[in-house]
Design a protein around this motif. Structure first.
Motif, PDB file in Angstrom:
ATOM      1  N   TYR A   1       0.841  -1.212   0.000  1.00  0.00           N
ATOM      2  CA  TYR A   1       0.000   0.000   0.000  1.00  0.00           C
ATOM      3  C   TYR A   1       0.872   1.257   0.000  1.00  0.00           C
ATOM      4  CZ  TYR A   1      -3.152   3.619   1.740  1.00  0.00           C
ATOM      5  OH  TYR A   1      -3.861   4.786   1.905  1.00  0.00           O
TER       6      TYR A   1
ATOM      7  N   PHE B   1      -5.176  -2.343  -0.517  1.00  0.00           N
ATOM      8  CA  PHE B   1      -5.944  -1.108  -0.353  1.00  0.00           C
ATOM      9  C   PHE B   1      -7.175  -1.340   0.520  1.00  0.00           C
ATOM     10  CE2 PHE B   1      -3.166   0.704  -3.367  1.00  0.00           C
ATOM     11  CZ  PHE B   1      -3.355   2.082  -3.346  1.00  0.00           C
TER      12      PHE B   1
ATOM     13  N   VAL C   1      -8.397   1.462  -4.859  1.00  0.00           N
ATOM     14  CA  VAL C   1      -7.343   1.993  -5.718  1.00  0.00           C
ATOM     15  C   VAL C   1      -7.872   3.165  -6.536  1.00  0.00           C
ATOM     16  CG1 VAL C   1      -5.687   1.489  -7.549  1.00  0.00           C
ATOM     17  CG2 VAL C   1      -6.238  -0.269  -5.851  1.00  0.00           C
TER      18      VAL C   1
ATOM     19  N   GLU D   1      -8.144   6.395  -4.534  1.00  0.00           N
ATOM     20  CA  GLU D   1      -6.853   7.039  -4.274  1.00  0.00           C
ATOM     21  C   GLU D   1      -6.321   7.714  -5.524  1.00  0.00           C
ATOM     22  OE1 GLU D   1      -3.801   8.544  -2.210  1.00  0.00           O
ATOM     23  OE2 GLU D   1      -5.503   7.444  -1.370  1.00  0.00           O
TER      24      GLU D   1
END
Length: 297
Positions: free
Chosen positions: A201, A237, A244, A247
């Motif tokens: 991560y 994640f 994902v 982010e």
């Protein structure tokens, strides 16, 4: 499961052994015939423990599509071993023998056992069981006395587990739960403290911050750049409570705001393109989702 054989040709011609090697995706490319290979294996869903006594050998883990989401803990109790790969391998040096942690990934792994007789444990672990284990090298690869003391009861449990001729004819749930905890503890111990290393991560967030301006950057491409599978990346994640895609959007929104502050006359269309958004519509939706609205004055 217990097994014993001499030479790689015997392994290939013995159904039980060849089927296990195929399912584990291991290839024995060289195996001394000076003595036999002996092994005991305990298997659970997503987890395998093995205690093996093996003569000098060379083994390849090619990492096919079914093994990219698996990690490997490899502990040499006596003998000599090296593990190399174009991907990540964390190695530690203990007084008894080397210890390795191979994080999930898609790069070939080569294992060489040099001593005439090598006694070892290996644990194959699904990525979903170890999302918080660091995947970069520890700052001090030398193994400490305290770490040996922590490892000792984990090895004792592993030996007893592998020695079971058959799984008990009872609910194995508690045993599986204990095995998962032991596997996680081994991986964390070899990989080192989280404060000294970075998890998948952590590495992914850093790559997103660096490359989010690329419109083609998505989960698959990010996983490829990290050398892991998309599933491994998504699990990492999820363990941190974020997706994902979320982010990526957040990083692109931050970049868009920085671009607007640096150049107030830059159009929204230009900012959207420079920040990695596929279209002005996706740019506008992302900005609104994060409570930001950019307009062209």
């Amino acid at each position: 499961m217990d097994f014993q054989f001499v030479g790689a040709e015997t392994a290939a011609s013995t159904p039980l052994i060849s089927e296990y090697l195929e399912s584990a995706n291991f290839r024995i490319t060289r195996l001394s015939t000076d003595s036999s290979l002996r092994g005991r294996i305990a298997q659970f869903p997503e987890l395998t423990f093995a205690h093996v006594s093996i003569p000098s050998a060379e083994i390849v883990w090619p990492r096919d599509a079914f093994s990219t989401d698996r990690a490997l803990v490899f502990i040499v109790l006596s003998g000599s071993a090296s593990i190399t790969s174009p991907g990540r391998v964390i190695g530690r040096a203990s007084p008894d023998g080397p210890l390795f942690f191979v994080p999930p990934g898609d790069k070939r792994v080569d294992i060489v056992l040099d001593a005439p007789r090598n006694d070892l444990f290996y644990v194959s672990i699904d990525a979903s069981l170890i999302p918080d284990v660091p995947v970069t090298r520890v700052t001090n690869p030398q193994w400490s006395k305290q770490e040996s003391e922590v490892l000792a009861p984990l090895l004792s449990f592993s030996a007893r587990l592998c020695a079971l001729s058959d799984m008990p004819a009872i609910d194995v749930g508690p045993l599986q739960g204990a095995a998962e905890e032991v596997a996680r503890a081994m991986a964390r111990l070899i990989a080192g403290p989280v404060s000294e290393s970075k998890t998948i991560y952590d590495l992914a967030v850093a790559v997103i911050a660096r490359d989010c301006a690329e419109a083609r950057l998505d989960t698959a491409l990010l996983a490829e750049r990290l050398g892991v599978s998309s599933r491994t990346l998504q699990v990492a994640f999820q363990h941190n409570g974020v997706a994902v895609a979320s982010e990526l959007r957040r990083a692109r929104v931050r970049l868009a705001l920085q671009l607007r502050r640096a150049n107030p006359v830059m159009t929204s269309a230009a900012i959207a393109k420079a920040a990695g958004f596929g279209s002005t519509d996706s740019f506008s939706r992302a900005m609104k989702r994060f409570g930001e609205v950019l307009t062209d004055d």
